[in-house]
Design an enzyme around this catalytic site. Structure first.
Site, PDB file in Angstrom:
ATOM      1  N   LYS A  38       2.302  60.361 -20.257  1.00 25.98           N
ATOM      2  CA  LYS A  38       1.205  60.721 -21.160  1.00 25.98           C
ATOM      3  C   LYS A  38       0.921  62.185 -20.856  1.00 25.98           C
ATOM      4  CE  LYS A  38      -2.642  59.815 -23.726  1.00 25.98           C
ATOM      5  NZ  LYS A  38      -2.793  59.092 -24.990  1.00 25.98           N
ATOM      6  N   ASP A  55      -4.907  55.570 -19.907  1.00 23.88           N
ATOM      7  CA  ASP A  55      -3.585  55.358 -20.524  1.00 23.88           C
ATOM      8  C   ASP A  55      -2.473  55.699 -19.529  1.00 23.88           C
ATOM      9  OD1 ASP A  55      -5.098  54.948 -22.753  1.00 23.88           O
ATOM     10  OD2 ASP A  55      -4.116  56.456 -24.004  1.00 23.88           O
ATOM     11  N   GLY A 120      -3.779  60.779 -29.801  1.00 28.01           N
ATOM     12  CA  GLY A 120      -4.266  60.650 -31.181  1.00 28.01           C
ATOM     13  C   GLY A 120      -3.118  60.395 -32.147  1.00 28.01           C
TER      14      GLY A 120
HETATM   15  N1  LIG Z   1      -2.353  43.737 -30.370  1.00 30.52           N
HETATM   16  C1  LIG Z   1      -3.479  43.938 -29.667  1.00 30.52           C
HETATM   17  N2  LIG Z   1      -4.202  42.870 -29.247  1.00 30.52           N
HETATM   18  C2  LIG Z   1      -5.347  43.019 -28.542  1.00 30.52           C
HETATM   19  N3  LIG Z   1      -5.881  44.211 -28.222  1.00 30.52           N
HETATM   20  C3  LIG Z   1      -5.212  45.315 -28.625  1.00 30.52           C
HETATM   21  C4  LIG Z   1      -3.990  45.236 -29.362  1.00 30.52           C
HETATM   22  N4  LIG Z   1      -3.590  46.494 -29.622  1.00 30.52           N
HETATM   23  C5  LIG Z   1      -4.499  47.313 -29.063  1.00 30.52           C
HETATM   24  N5  LIG Z   1      -5.471  46.615 -28.470  1.00 30.52           N
HETATM   25  C6  LIG Z   1      -6.675  47.157 -27.809  1.00 30.52           C
HETATM   26  O1  LIG Z   1      -7.241  48.109 -28.700  1.00 30.52           O
HETATM   27  C7  LIG Z   1      -7.749  49.239 -27.986  1.00 30.52           C
HETATM   28  C8  LIG Z   1      -7.038  50.503 -28.473  1.00 30.52           C
HETATM   29  O2  LIG Z   1      -5.663  50.398 -28.136  1.00 30.52           O
HETATM   30  P1  LIG Z   1      -4.917  51.552 -27.357  1.00 30.52           P
HETATM   31  O3  LIG Z   1      -5.750  52.078 -26.241  1.00 30.52           O
HETATM   32  O4  LIG Z   1      -3.566  51.051 -27.011  1.00 30.52           O
HETATM   33  O5  LIG Z   1      -4.867  52.660 -28.523  1.00 30.52           O
HETATM   34  P2  LIG Z   1      -4.212  54.118 -28.493  1.00 30.52           P
HETATM   35  O6  LIG Z   1      -3.604  54.344 -29.803  1.00 30.52           O
HETATM   36  O7  LIG Z   1      -3.344  54.222 -27.289  1.00 30.52           O
HETATM   37  O8  LIG Z   1      -5.510  55.041 -28.323  1.00 30.52           O
HETATM   38  P3  LIG Z   1      -5.552  56.578 -27.835  1.00 30.52           P
HETATM   39  O9  LIG Z   1      -5.400  57.407 -29.069  1.00 30.52           O
HETATM   40  O10 LIG Z   1      -6.908  56.693 -27.201  1.00 30.52           O
HETATM   41  O11 LIG Z   1      -4.441  56.814 -26.856  1.00 30.52           O
HETATM   42  C9  LIG Z   1      -7.493  48.941 -26.502  1.00 30.52           C
HETATM   43  O12 LIG Z   1      -8.642  48.343 -25.957  1.00 30.52           O
HETATM   44  C10 LIG Z   1      -6.345  47.928 -26.532  1.00 30.52           C
HETATM   45  O13 LIG Z   1      -6.301  47.079 -25.401  1.00 30.52           O
HETATM   46 MG   LIG Z   2      -3.493  55.499 -25.709  1.00 28.66          MG
END
Ligand SMILES: Nc1ncnc2c1ncn2[C@@H]1O[C@H](COP(=O)(O)OP(=O)(O)OP(=O)(O)O)[C@@H](O)[C@H]1O
Ligand SMILES: [Mg+2]
Length: 227
Positions: A38, A55, A120
Site C-alpha cells: 500500500k 490497510d 481511493g
Molecule cells: N464483501 C464484503 N463483505 C463484508 N464486508 C466488506 C466486503 N467488502 C468490503 N467490506 C467492508 O467494507 C469496508 C470498506 O472496505 P475496504 O476497506 O476493503 O475498502 P477500500 O476500497 O480498501 O477503502 P480505501 O479506499 O479506504 O482503501 C471495510 O470495513 C470492509 O471490511
Molecule cells: Mg483499502
C-alpha cells in the site's frame, strides 16, 4: 516469472483491501509467494512515534513474505483526507518519482506475486499535477477493478474502465463486490456491466463472503505466466 497486480476501485471504501487480502490468501493457497503493498496511505494511526495504516497492516499480515512496515507502506499520513492534501498538511510533497522509487525497492524482492493497492479511485492525485494512475502506467501493472455494487456504480465502473484503458494500462479483470447485504437489482447491475466492461468478470463476492472461494483463479492463472 513475477506478476504484479494493481487493485483499484470505483471509489474509496469499495472493498479494495477486503479483496486484496482475499487475493493474497488465494495466491498463497495455490502455492505462490506473495507480497501486498500500500504505497500511499492517509488516515494513519500513530504508535510509538511511527505512523501505521490499517490497510497496510492487513496486507502485511496476509502476505506470505514478511517485510518491514516501511517497505509495505512508504508514504503514510495521519489526516484521513485525500493523500496529496494529507501530505501537504504533513509539510511534505508526494511525487510520482518518489512513489516509483519506493515501489522499485519493493519490486526487487524475490516473490512470485506483488499486489499493490491504490488509494481511493483510479485518478487519486499525488500532487497538483500527477495521479496514482501514472504509477500504474510506469510499471504497466495488471490492473483489477473492484466495483462496489450499489446505486450509481454503473456510471462509476464505466468511467473508470474507460480511464484505465485510455491510460494504456492492461485491465486484467473486474470483481463485483457487495459491501452490504440486500442491494436492489444487484444481479441486473452486474449483468449490465458485463455488456459494458470488456475485461473479464473475475468473481462476484457477496457481503461477508470469503473472496478466496469466489474469485476465478483459473482466469488469472491462464492469462498470466503463472502456469
Ligand atoms: N464483501 C464484503 N463483505 C463484508 N464486508 C466488506 C466486503 N467488502 C468490503 N467490506 C467492508 O467494507 C469496508 C470498506 O472496505 P475496504 O476497506 O476493503 O475498502 P477500500 O476500497 O480498501 O477503502 P480505501 O479506499 O479506504 O482503501 C471495510 O470495513 C470492509 O471490511
Ligand atoms: Mg483499502
Amino acid at each position: 516469472m513475477k506478476q504484479r497486480f494493481f487493485i483499484t476501485g470505483t471509489d474509496t471504501d469499495v472493498g479494495k483491501t477486503y479483496l486484496s487480502v482475499g487475493l493474497l490468501n488465494l495466491f498463497t493457497s495455490l502455492g505462490f509467494t506473495t507480497l501486498g503493498l500500500k504505497p500511499v496511505a492517509s488516515g494513519c494511526m500513530r504508535h510509538n512515534g511511527h505512523l501505521y495504516n490499517l490497510d497496510a497492516l492487513l496486507l502485511q499480515q496476509a502476505s506470505s513474505l514478511q517485510l518491514s512496515y516501511d517497505i509495505i507502506n512508504p508514504f503514510a499520513f495521519e489526516p484521513g483526507i485525500a493523500p496529496h492534501l494529507a501530505a501537504k498538511q504533513s509539510a511534505t510533497t508526494l511525487t510520482l518519482k518518489k512513489v516509483n522509487e519506493a515501489l522499485h525497492r519493493a519490486f526487487n524482492t524475490s516473490v512470485d506475486i506483488f499486489l499493490v493497492e491504490g488509494a481511493g479511485g483510479w485518478h487519486t492525485p499525488l500532487n497538483e499535477k500527477e495521479t496514482m494512475a501514472e504509477v500504474v502506467m510506469h510499471y504497466q501493472l495488471n490492473t483489477i477493478l473492484i466495483v462496489r455494487i450499489h446505486l450509481g456504480c454503473l456510471n462509476h465502473a464505466i468511467l473508470t474502465e474507460r480511464a484505465i484503458r485510455s491510460s494504456g494500462v492492461p485491465l486484467f479483470g473486474w470483481i463485483a463486490n457487495y459491501t452490504t447485504g440486500n442491494i436492489e437489482n444487484g444481479e441486473e447491475q452486474i449483468n449490465t456491466l458485463k455488456h459494458f466492461l470488456s475485461a473479464p468478470l473475475l468473481g462476484v463476492v457477496n457481503f461477508n463472503e470469503d473472496p478466496k472461494q469466489k474469485i476465478n483463479h483459473r482466469i488469472i492463472l491462464a492469462s498470466t505466466s503463472l502456469i
